[in-house]
Design a protein around this motif. Structure first.
Motif, mmCIF file in Angstrom:
data_model
loop_
_atom_site.group_PDB
_atom_site.id
_atom_site.type_symbol
_atom_site.label_atom_id
_atom_site.label_comp_id
_atom_site.label_asym_id
_atom_site.label_seq_id
_atom_site.Cartn_x
_atom_site.Cartn_y
_atom_site.Cartn_z
ATOM 1 N N ARG A 42 -31.431 -63.235 38.330
ATOM 2 C CA ARG A 42 -30.637 -64.400 38.714
ATOM 3 C C ARG A 42 -31.523 -65.628 38.870
ATOM 4 O O ARG A 42 -32.478 -65.625 39.649
ATOM 5 C CB ARG A 42 -29.908 -64.100 40.027
ATOM 6 N N TYR B 142 -16.998 -70.219 51.776
ATOM 7 C CA TYR B 142 -18.297 -69.554 51.978
ATOM 8 C C TYR B 142 -18.848 -69.918 53.361
ATOM 9 O O TYR B 142 -19.235 -69.048 54.151
ATOM 10 C CB TYR B 142 -19.249 -69.983 50.857
ATOM 11 N N SER C 253 -22.843 -64.747 47.866
ATOM 12 C CA SER C 253 -23.637 -65.927 48.200
ATOM 13 C C SER C 253 -23.310 -67.157 47.351
ATOM 14 O O SER C 253 -23.892 -68.213 47.560
ATOM 15 C CB SER C 253 -25.124 -65.584 48.059
ATOM 16 N N ARG D 177 -32.975 -52.264 41.830
ATOM 17 C CA ARG D 177 -33.548 -53.162 40.814
ATOM 18 C C ARG D 177 -34.922 -53.666 41.263
ATOM 19 O O ARG D 177 -35.442 -54.640 40.742
ATOM 20 C CB ARG D 177 -32.602 -54.349 40.573
#
Ligand SMILES: NC(=O)c1ccc[n+]([C@@H]2O[C@H](COP(=O)([O-])OP(=O)(O)OC[C@H]3O[C@@H](n4cnc5c(N)ncnc54)[C@H](OP(=O)(O)O)[C@@H]3O)[C@@H](O)[C@H]2O)c1
Length: 296
Positions: free
Chosen positions: A173, A139, A77, A36
């Protein structure tokens, strides 16, 4: 020197790849799926699709590329996703890192791992590199385990911890600033925390700091963030003011009043003296970062 980047399609990966290419470095960008990134293959740049959780694929890529430096920026993430899909988060953030370390070891690569302020418990804030870790969510726990694995790596390594990264979105994003803009422009209310303290990081500063680590072959742990100490609510209000949007739509919430799947550390933020002294790291202010985020 060949620099292999994981998570190259991601927010940081995109800017890091761009800055390294601009300085004439040779980059092998890797990501989970299709490329991308807006850079065409040439003598200094190629993209390889590499799921770093697949040991066979990783092995083939490392044997072929023989990277001098590996920057491991890829991760699951989002803290809430990690909390709700713990097995997947463990596989990606811990086992994926171990797979990369094992293959990097064969090539004696310099291994640079991107970690987070969420390794800390958030009780005191303004953390230094050597402060004790104590994650409050899954996380953060996966990043602590991955950091431990990196610290056992036989060759040179660096761990870069960063805080709430913002800037112009790379491949879709958004981040806090751009999400606020979108919501306020639609006239929608948006809830943000006013009981969390951070030192937000402009994405291009983070990329520049990592590039300095690579070029100086600086080893050990580095804290790379901005210097302004702000709550997400304050960041949002500054964004609204800068863009001339209606900030009364921004709702101030606290951990008590607004539940999320993953608990957040209340106060983080970093002392960045080590990075300033050893890397020449010099982050811009949040006010400047706002301008750059919304510049055409
Ligand atoms: N953004 C922040 O505020 C922040 C704060 C502190 C620390 N960090 C850390 O900084 C690093 C970069 O963050 P970021 O904001 O750039 O994250 P991001 O935009 O979510 O990018 C992460 C990338 O990792 C890739 N990835 C995930 N699993 C993979 C796998 N198994 N194989 C290959 N690629 C995989 C994703 O690929 P797909 O896009 O194909 O899924 C994604 O492009 C991460 O390690 C993150 O934990 C970020």
């Amino acid at each position: 020197m060949t620099i292999l980047i994981t998570g190259a399609n991601g927010f940081l990966g995109h800017y890091l790849t761009a800055q390294l290419l601009k300085k004439g470095h040779t980059v092998v960008a890797t990501g989970k799926g299709e490329c991308r990134l807006p850079f065409g293959d040439n003598v200094h740049f190629q993209y390889i699709s590499m799921d770093f959780c697949d040991p066979f694929v990783v092995h083939d890529v490392f044997k072929k590329i023989k990277p001098t430096v590996v920057v491991h920026a890829g991760a699951m993430s989002k803290p809430d996703d990690c909390e709700q899909q713990q097995w997947q988060a463990y596989l990606t953030n811990v086992e994926g890192t171990v797979t990369l370390l094992l293959n990097a070891e064969e090539q004696k690569s310099f291994f640079v791992f991107v970690s987070t302020d969420f390794v800390f418990d958030g009780l005191t804030g303004m953390y230094k590199e050597e402060d004790d870790r104590g994650p409050v969510n899954f996380y953060g726990k996966t990043k602590v385990e991955a950091e431990d694995a990196v610290q056992e790596y036989e060759y040179d390594w660096a761990i870069v911890r960063t805080v709430l990264v913002y800037g112009k979105p790379s491949s879709g994003r958004g981040n806090l600033l751009t999400v606020i803009k979108e919501n306020l422009e639609k006239g929608e209310e948006y809830s943000v925390f006013n009981d969390q303290v951070r030192t937000p990081t402009f994405v291009e500063d983070l990329a520049a700091g990592i590039m300095a680590i690579i070029e100086k072959k600086a080893t050990g742990i580095y804290h790379l963030s901005g210097e302004d100490i702000l709550t997400p609510y304050e960041m949002s209000c500054k964004t609204a003011d800068y863009l001339g949007l209606n900030k009364s739509l921004i709702r101030k919430v606290t951990a008590e009043t607004f539940r999320q799947p993953a608990k957040r550390p209340a106060k983080t933020g970093f002392i960045i003296d080590k990075a300033k002294q050893e890397l020449g790291y010099s982050p811009i202010s949040f006010a400047e970062g706002l301008k750059k985020t919304f510049a055409d």
